[in-house]
Design a protein around this motif. Structure first.
Motif, PDB file in Angstrom:
ATOM      1  N   HIS A   1       6.289   3.343  -4.457  1.00 12.03           N
ATOM      2  CA  HIS A   1       7.897   3.496  -4.437  1.00 12.03           C
ATOM      3  C   HIS A   1       8.517   4.035  -5.902  1.00 12.03           C
ATOM      4  CE1 HIS A   1       6.650   0.756  -1.454  1.00 12.03           C
ATOM      5  NE2 HIS A   1       7.724   0.091  -1.316  1.00 12.03           N
TER       6      HIS A   1
ATOM      7  N   LYS B   1      16.955   8.428   2.971  1.00 12.67           N
ATOM      8  CA  LYS B   1      16.143   8.678   4.121  1.00 12.67           C
ATOM      9  C   LYS B   1      16.406   9.326   4.315  1.00 12.67           C
ATOM     10  CE  LYS B   1      15.100   3.701   5.511  1.00 12.67           C
ATOM     11  NZ  LYS B   1      14.761   2.722   6.754  1.00 12.67           N
TER      12      LYS B   1
ATOM     13  N   ARG C   1      14.047  12.371  -2.909  1.00 16.32           N
ATOM     14  CA  ARG C   1      13.578  11.438  -1.724  1.00 16.32           C
ATOM     15  C   ARG C   1      12.510  13.152  -1.354  1.00 16.32           C
ATOM     16  NH1 ARG C   1      17.140  12.841   2.887  1.00 16.32           N
ATOM     17  NH2 ARG C   1      16.426  14.543   2.196  1.00 16.32           N
ATOM     18  N   ASP C   2      12.623  14.206  -1.824  1.00 17.09           N
ATOM     19  CA  ASP C   2      11.827  14.849  -1.077  1.00 17.09           C
ATOM     20  C   ASP C   2      10.650  14.975  -2.077  1.00 17.09           C
ATOM     21  OD1 ASP C   2      13.685  15.960   0.353  1.00 17.09           O
ATOM     22  OD2 ASP C   2      14.620  17.788  -0.611  1.00 17.09           O
TER      23      ASP C   2
ATOM     24  N   LYS D   1       0.556  -1.304  -0.037  1.00 16.38           N
ATOM     25  CA  LYS D   1      -0.165  -0.056   0.403  1.00 16.38           C
ATOM     26  C   LYS D   1       0.851   1.283   0.341  1.00 16.38           C
ATOM     27  CE  LYS D   1      -3.946  -2.213   1.687  1.00 16.38           C
ATOM     28  NZ  LYS D   1      -4.962  -2.642   3.041  1.00 16.38           N
ATOM     29  N   TYR D   2       1.396   1.017  -0.361  1.00 15.42           N
ATOM     30  CA  TYR D   2       3.105   2.076  -0.126  1.00 15.42           C
ATOM     31  C   TYR D   2       3.562   2.550  -1.680  1.00 15.42           C
ATOM     32  CZ  TYR D   2       3.564   2.845   4.967  1.00 15.42           C
ATOM     33  OH  TYR D   2       3.576   2.607   5.970  1.00 15.42           O
TER      34      TYR D   2
ATOM     35  N   VAL E   1       8.352  12.151  -1.150  1.00 16.74           N
ATOM     36  CA  VAL E   1       7.555  12.441   0.088  1.00 16.74           C
ATOM     37  C   VAL E   1       6.389  13.542  -0.146  1.00 16.74           C
ATOM     38  CG1 VAL E   1       7.696  13.984   1.710  1.00 16.74           C
ATOM     39  CG2 VAL E   1       9.868  12.446   1.829  1.00 16.74           C
ATOM     40  N   LYS E   2       6.221  14.343  -1.563  1.00  7.95           N
ATOM     41  CA  LYS E   2       5.162  14.942  -1.908  1.00  7.95           C
ATOM     42  C   LYS E   2       4.166  13.906  -2.149  1.00  7.95           C
ATOM     43  CE  LYS E   2       7.197  19.045  -4.068  1.00  7.95           C
ATOM     44  NZ  LYS E   2       8.157  19.343  -4.226  1.00  7.95           N
ATOM     45  N   TYR E   3       4.472  12.691  -2.397  1.00  5.48           N
ATOM     46  CA  TYR E   3       2.991  11.355  -2.913  1.00  5.48           C
ATOM     47  C   TYR E   3       3.201  10.411  -1.913  1.00  5.48           C
ATOM     48  CZ  TYR E   3       3.946  13.932  -7.098  1.00  5.48           C
ATOM     49  OH  TYR E   3       3.784  14.852  -8.967  1.00  5.48           O
ATOM     50  N   LYS E   4       4.352  10.958  -0.871  1.00  9.52           N
ATOM     51  CA  LYS E   4       4.148   9.807   0.003  1.00  9.52           C
ATOM     52  C   LYS E   4       3.896   8.895   0.337  1.00  9.52           C
ATOM     53  CE  LYS E   4      -0.333  11.529   2.714  1.00  9.52           C
ATOM     54  NZ  LYS E   4      -0.506  13.153   2.614  1.00  9.52           N
ATOM     55  N   ALA E   5       5.472   8.819  -0.998  1.00 10.47           N
ATOM     56  CA  ALA E   5       6.687   7.923  -1.156  1.00 10.47           C
ATOM     57  C   ALA E   5       7.707   7.467  -0.665  1.00 10.47           C
ATOM     58  CB  ALA E   5       6.277   7.290  -3.275  1.00 10.47           C
ATOM     59  N   ARG E   6       7.972   6.235  -0.868  1.00  7.82           N
ATOM     60  CA  ARG E   6       9.550   6.092  -0.231  1.00  7.82           C
ATOM     61  C   ARG E   6      10.274   6.167  -1.985  1.00  7.82           C
ATOM     62  NH1 ARG E   6       7.825   1.392   3.481  1.00  7.82           N
ATOM     63  NH2 ARG E   6       6.804   2.673   5.113  1.00  7.82           N
TER      64      ARG E   6
END
Length: 119
Positions: free
Chosen positions: A50, A119, A75-76, A47-48, A79-84
């Motif tokens: 990537h 990270k 990475r930033d 559910k994440y 993060v805007k897309y709630k992704a890793r």
């Protein structure tokens, strides 16, 4: 004998990373096979979302070393897309002699440590 082009090396790296991601249970949402058009993979797992940046790395460069500033931007963005965000460096070398390019119809050696989460 002609050596593999940058695009062919990138495609080889994409295939190696894609196969690994498939085995790990990722579901591909988007694949971009153009070098430096990032990320190359957008995938879903557990559910994440990537984002995976793939780089083909020629010997003697170390495939686990990456451009820290660039990957921090990726990475930033993730993060805007709630992704890793992940980096996947694939070292590719001629298996007979690491010093010469990989040629068509010749064996090659792969150095791939897996996905490295930023990270």
């Amino acid at each position: 004998m002609n050596p593999l082009t940058e695009q062919e090396l990138h495609q080889l790296a994409m295939n190696i990373v894609g196969k690994e991601m498939e085995e790990l249970g990722f579901e591909f949402l988007s694949i971009n096979s153009k070098p430096k058009k990032d990320p190359q993979f957008v995938a879903l797992k557990d559910k994440y979302l990537h984002f995976v940046v793939v780089r083909a790395v020629r010997y003697p460069a170390n495939p686990v070393q990456y451009d820290q500033a660039f990957m921090n931007k990726m990475r930033d963005h993730a993060v805007k897309y709630k992704a890793r965000a992940y980096y996947a460096g694939v070292g590719i070398a001629n298996s007979k002699n690491y010093e010469i390019p990989v040629h068509h119809d010749e064996d090659y050696t792969v150095n791939f440590a897996g996905l490295i989460e930023i990270k």
